[in-house]
Design a protein around this motif. Sequence first.
Motif, short mmCIF file in Angstrom:
data_model
loop_
_atom_site.label_atom_id
_atom_site.label_comp_id
_atom_site.label_asym_id
_atom_site.label_seq_id
_atom_site.Cartn_x
_atom_site.Cartn_y
_atom_site.Cartn_z
N ASN A 8 0.85 -1.19 0.00
CA ASN A 8 0.00 0.00 0.00
C ASN A 8 0.89 1.24 0.00
O ASN A 8 1.81 1.35 0.82
N GLN A 71 -1.77 -2.40 8.02
CA GLN A 71 -1.74 -3.75 8.57
C GLN A 71 -1.00 -4.71 7.66
O GLN A 71 -0.81 -5.88 8.01
N GLN A 72 -0.64 -4.26 6.46
CA GLN A 72 0.20 -5.04 5.54
C GLN A 72 1.32 -4.12 5.10
O GLN A 72 1.34 -2.94 5.45
#
Length: 257
Positions: A8, A71-72
């Motif tokens: 992301n 979260q990633q």
Amino acid sequence: MLAQASINLLCLPCAGASASMYLRWSRFLPNWVNIVPVELPGRGTRLNETALEDFDALVQSILDDYQGYMQQPFAIFGHSMGALLAYGICQVLAAKNSISKQLALPQILLLSACPSPDKFDPSRFPDTHDRDALIANLRQQGGSAEALFDYPELLDMTLNILAADYRLLQGFQYKKTSPLPLFMQVLSGKSDDISLDNLSTWQQHSAKKIIFHEFIGGHFYIQDQQSLVLKRITQALQNHVPTNNHCLQGHSEIALT
């Protein structure tokens, strides 16, 4: 070509702008890069909200609103005011990470057209209550379509957002902290009025060696040199995400001494 893990890329806008300045990027970046244009309160799709004029409050608001994307594996890109906000976000994440290792840090921080925070001069912005001064500043910075100045309502809306952002920047206070344990790259335009001295001091804010890149153009070189900028960003991300892809060819980096 072998598949690559996704990342992301949170993109923070400059003063007076909205997330829309990054919407086109998704068409030109590889599909393993998930562009996340960050929309700040008081503009774009959040126009009905009140713009935040406190730096720390806005940083926390961004963390609250976009924590799901962290979260990633993620990276952050910020242009001008967005770069300063990106640095502020990473300061908060690093401080919390030192207490609890549950919070992730970005794989890389990409900082564009912004002096290092210790060199940031809040007094350089125009009087936010002087409409003519704001218009002159907007024209001087570039980056706005000339047609904007022919539509009074749209121009007034832009000036209101710009004024709120400038008040936020005028209130910015540098707080010295330990260098961030992050990979960083600093991007800039050759014709911008930000001196190389004020860019090179970013190195003091990272525990790792920073890479600097200079492009032809002024403060909004990211528009004029979009293709080269996106190639550079892709290369930077490839170096920090598991990959078997061949790196893109790009222009050479510059050294600041």
